[in-house]
Design a protein around this motif. Sequence first.
Motif, mmCIF file in Angstrom:
data_model
loop_
_atom_site.group_PDB
_atom_site.id
_atom_site.type_symbol
_atom_site.label_atom_id
_atom_site.label_comp_id
_atom_site.label_asym_id
_atom_site.label_seq_id
_atom_site.Cartn_x
_atom_site.Cartn_y
_atom_site.Cartn_z
ATOM 1 N N GLU A 1 -48.273 5.779 -6.846
ATOM 2 C CA GLU A 1 -49.626 5.989 -7.369
ATOM 3 C C GLU A 1 -49.701 5.654 -8.848
ATOM 4 N N PHE A 2 -48.617 5.945 -9.577
ATOM 5 C CA PHE A 2 -48.568 5.626 -11.003
ATOM 6 C C PHE A 2 -47.104 5.514 -11.413
ATOM 7 N N THR A 3 -46.852 4.940 -12.551
ATOM 8 C CA THR A 3 -45.500 4.864 -13.099
ATOM 9 C C THR A 3 -45.500 5.421 -14.517
ATOM 10 N N THR A 4 -44.313 5.765 -15.007
ATOM 11 C CA THR A 4 -44.164 6.251 -16.378
ATOM 12 C C THR A 4 -43.020 5.477 -17.033
ATOM 13 N N PRO A 5 -42.914 5.526 -18.365
ATOM 14 C CA PRO A 5 -41.794 4.842 -19.034
ATOM 15 C C PRO A 5 -40.444 5.479 -18.741
ATOM 16 N N PHE A 6 -40.461 6.676 -18.162
ATOM 17 C CA PHE A 6 -39.214 7.418 -17.929
ATOM 18 C C PHE A 6 -38.954 7.629 -16.445
ATOM 19 N N ASP A 7 -39.272 6.648 -15.624
ATOM 20 C CA ASP A 7 -38.998 6.700 -14.182
ATOM 21 C C ASP A 7 -37.582 6.189 -13.918
ATOM 22 N N LEU B 1 -33.256 -8.692 -8.264
ATOM 23 C CA LEU B 1 -34.563 -8.875 -7.634
ATOM 24 C C LEU B 1 -35.714 -8.316 -8.467
ATOM 25 N N TYR B 2 -35.489 -7.155 -9.096
ATOM 26 C CA TYR B 2 -36.589 -6.444 -9.747
ATOM 27 C C TYR B 2 -36.379 -6.227 -11.246
ATOM 28 N N GLY B 3 -35.221 -6.653 -11.767
ATOM 29 C CA GLY B 3 -34.963 -6.502 -13.194
ATOM 30 C C GLY B 3 -34.672 -5.087 -13.633
ATOM 31 N N ILE B 4 -34.195 -4.234 -12.725
ATOM 32 C CA ILE B 4 -33.901 -2.832 -13.057
ATOM 33 C C ILE B 4 -32.462 -2.726 -13.551
ATOM 34 N N PRO B 5 -32.237 -2.321 -14.799
ATOM 35 C CA PRO B 5 -30.859 -2.125 -15.266
ATOM 36 C C PRO B 5 -30.233 -0.917 -14.580
ATOM 37 N N TYR B 6 -28.912 -0.838 -14.605
ATOM 38 C CA TYR B 6 -28.243 0.312 -13.995
ATOM 39 C C TYR B 6 -27.093 0.776 -14.878
ATOM 40 N N ALA C 1 -30.907 8.555 -21.756
ATOM 41 C CA ALA C 1 -31.872 8.573 -22.857
ATOM 42 C C ALA C 1 -31.737 7.320 -23.723
ATOM 43 N N ALA C 2 -30.493 6.917 -23.994
ATOM 44 C CA ALA C 2 -30.273 5.731 -24.826
ATOM 45 C C ALA C 2 -30.748 4.463 -24.123
ATOM 46 N N THR C 3 -30.507 4.367 -22.818
ATOM 47 C CA THR C 3 -30.903 3.174 -22.073
ATOM 48 C C THR C 3 -32.415 3.066 -21.953
ATOM 49 N N LEU C 4 -33.086 4.207 -21.792
ATOM 50 C CA LEU C 4 -34.548 4.192 -21.735
ATOM 51 C C LEU C 4 -35.161 3.864 -23.092
ATOM 52 N N LEU D 1 -36.928 11.103 -26.864
ATOM 53 C CA LEU D 1 -36.192 11.518 -25.672
ATOM 54 C C LEU D 1 -34.738 11.799 -26.029
ATOM 55 N N GLN D 2 -34.156 10.995 -26.892
ATOM 56 C CA GLN D 2 -32.776 11.224 -27.305
ATOM 57 C C GLN D 2 -32.637 12.528 -28.084
ATOM 58 N N GLN D 3 -33.620 12.842 -28.907
ATOM 59 C CA GLN D 3 -33.587 14.107 -29.640
ATOM 60 C C GLN D 3 -33.692 15.290 -28.688
ATOM 61 N N ARG D 4 -34.597 15.200 -27.706
ATOM 62 C CA ARG D 4 -34.724 16.276 -26.720
ATOM 63 C C ARG D 4 -33.426 16.439 -25.929
ATOM 64 N N THR D 5 -32.799 15.320 -25.642
ATOM 65 C CA THR D 5 -31.551 15.357 -24.887
ATOM 66 C C THR D 5 -30.462 16.096 -25.653
ATOM 67 N N GLU D 6 -30.334 15.819 -26.943
ATOM 68 C CA GLU D 6 -29.310 16.493 -27.748
ATOM 69 C C GLU D 6 -29.569 17.992 -27.827
ATOM 70 N N ARG D 7 -30.822 18.383 -27.962
ATOM 71 C CA ARG D 7 -31.145 19.815 -28.006
ATOM 72 C C ARG D 7 -30.819 20.495 -26.672
#
Length: 462
Positions: free
Chosen positions: A189-195, A262-267, A286-289, A294-300
């Motif tokens: 239905e929708f996508t986000t930058p953090f999917d 096929l879809y350009g999705i990194p792994y 967090a670094a790859t996205l 997001l990286q700051q939230r991850t460290e906390r």
Amino acid sequence: MKNTQVTTNEPLNETACKLNQNKLSDKKKLTCTKLPQPGTSQGNCPLDGAMVSVAAITDVAHLIHGAVACTHNPWATHGSLSSGSQLYKTAFTTDFGENNVIFGGEKKLYKAILDVAQRYKPAAIFVYATCITALIGDDINSVCKLAAQKINIPVIYVNSPGFLGSKNLGNHIGNETLLKYVIGTAEPEFTTPFDINIVGEYNVAGDLWNVLPLFNKLGIRVLSKITGDARYQEICYAHRAKLNVVICSNVVLPMAQTMKELYGIPYIEESFFGIENLNHCLRNIAATLGDKYLQQRTERLIAKENAALNIALAPYRARLKGKRIILCTGGVKIWSIILAAKDLGMEVIATTNAKTTEEEKAKIKQYLGQDGIVLHEATPQALLQVLKETKADVLISGTGSKYTALKAQIPFLDVNHERHHAYAGYIGLLELARELYEALYSPVWEQVTKPAPWDEKISYFV
């Protein structure tokens, strides 16, 4: 209908697959491609492997076209859990008999598909070939296509008869089936930058549920779970994720590589077991996205979770410190548990290297150190010998080795598909520590190591 051998070779020619025969200069036949040998123990078959990869999708019907006996292993030994539909726990089979072998089973299969669709209303039906139905030449693929037109839901053929080779090959066939017929067939239905997609995690004993809350706290959406606790629809739109997080790299790395092409999705290849592994996983995601907030939230989050976990683990670490482990499992769990054991102050002194990529074998040697022992076979004789020589304190393995541990009179902990405890995530490490403590300090070991009364020397003279 495509030739079975051609279908078998397709997943082995993936760019990232270590089993790709084109990469092997000595033409050595690796485990995945070895044909079964009469009179030898082969382990589980491709049908079982394919169902590990596919059958954790919870709201679909999994129909085995073959003898009823083929249904036992896939459903009896896999501990994947569901937070919703329990349909995947129902064992469907066409219950092949002698008459079907003689006259064919295509009509019976067609009727079975229609009956399952009418009675259970699944999101889709996966039909699995077995040795019998493949050998007699049933055109299962055509039956599936015809039935799908009648019932108007996807009916997907999984070509994984047991005579093709090993369980690993079945894993590849199952993943290839999802790539060809499921992934990319619907849109979210929708996508986000953090999917993200979590690939190769099957929610054994609820492992995935220990990790999902962490992603929720970070604002990361798990778009598709492939395939633990998954719904059919979410697998369909897995191609819209921004990142694939690969957990079981030995069997799903080719899948991630294909999705990248096929879809350009990194792994990225990660593990959810142990503090160091999970910290690295969250930071790497967090670094790859590529979002600094997001990286700051991850460290906390990591700092908060680690502080709480260290307090909870303190009493267990005091009792587990210095205990020596022999590890007999496979794939990503080997090097993951080596690091998790170090988090508890324990030491893995010997392990197998089954079902591992070359990169994972290098990790295992690095984490074990110079004195670590790598076993190339895990027969009971080999395990008993190394248990005797090393005087290890505990054997961590699957249920197939529990009797070996009993013979050696040492504690045993199950970490494979049959287990009932979740060891992934920060909470999972605490559970692992608790289970190891209970196993090591159970009073039964003091009892079984005592001489029997009739073996004790009794003095009849004062």
